[in-house]
Design a protein around this motif. Structure first.
Motif, PDB file in Angstrom:
ATOM      1  N   PRO A  87       9.692   8.828   1.501  1.00  0.00           N
ATOM      2  CA  PRO A  87       9.064   9.940   1.588  1.00  0.00           C
ATOM      3  C   PRO A  87       7.861   9.989   2.695  1.00  0.00           C
ATOM      4  CG  PRO A  87       9.169   9.436  -0.756  1.00  0.00           C
ATOM      5  CD  PRO A  87       9.918   8.190   0.012  1.00  0.00           C
ATOM      6  N   LYS A 113       8.848   9.926   6.023  1.00  0.00           N
ATOM      7  CA  LYS A 113       9.183  11.372   6.458  1.00  0.00           C
ATOM      8  C   LYS A 113       8.058  12.477   6.674  1.00  0.00           C
ATOM      9  CE  LYS A 113      12.170  14.764   7.202  1.00  0.00           C
ATOM     10  NZ  LYS A 113      12.461  14.826   8.593  1.00  0.00           N
ATOM     11  N   ASP A 147       1.788  17.712   3.963  1.00  0.00           N
ATOM     12  CA  ASP A 147       2.516  16.449   4.443  1.00  0.00           C
ATOM     13  C   ASP A 147       1.297  15.490   4.513  1.00  0.00           C
ATOM     14  OD1 ASP A 147       4.853  17.374   5.278  1.00  0.00           O
ATOM     15  OD2 ASP A 147       4.404  17.985   7.209  1.00  0.00           O
TER      16      ASP A 147
END
Length: 66
Positions: A41, A44, A64
């Motif tokens: 993650p 990503k 993010d």
């Protein structure tokens, strides 16, 4: 210069962040096997920033970067 933010609430300029993360992203992509790349993650999130638009809502960029 015209910033393409349209009706975006609290736009954030992600250009400096993208530039800083690009070498990290490239190194990780070279070193990790594909299965680990797809299951990470954190990777990503970095990919979202590096390959995303130069201007994003601050809440998305904050998510993010968290």
């Amino acid at each position: 210069m015209d910033v393409p933010t349209g009706s975006m609430m609290l736009p954030a300029d992600a250009r400096a962040t993208k530039a800083a993360l690009r070498p990290v992203y490239d190194r990780i992509m070279r070193q990790l096997p594909v299965t680990q790349q797809r299951s990470s993650p954190g990777l990503k999130a970095i990919e979202n920033i590096v390959n995303g638009p130069d201007y994003v809502p601050v809440t998305i960029l904050d998510g993010d970067l968290s």
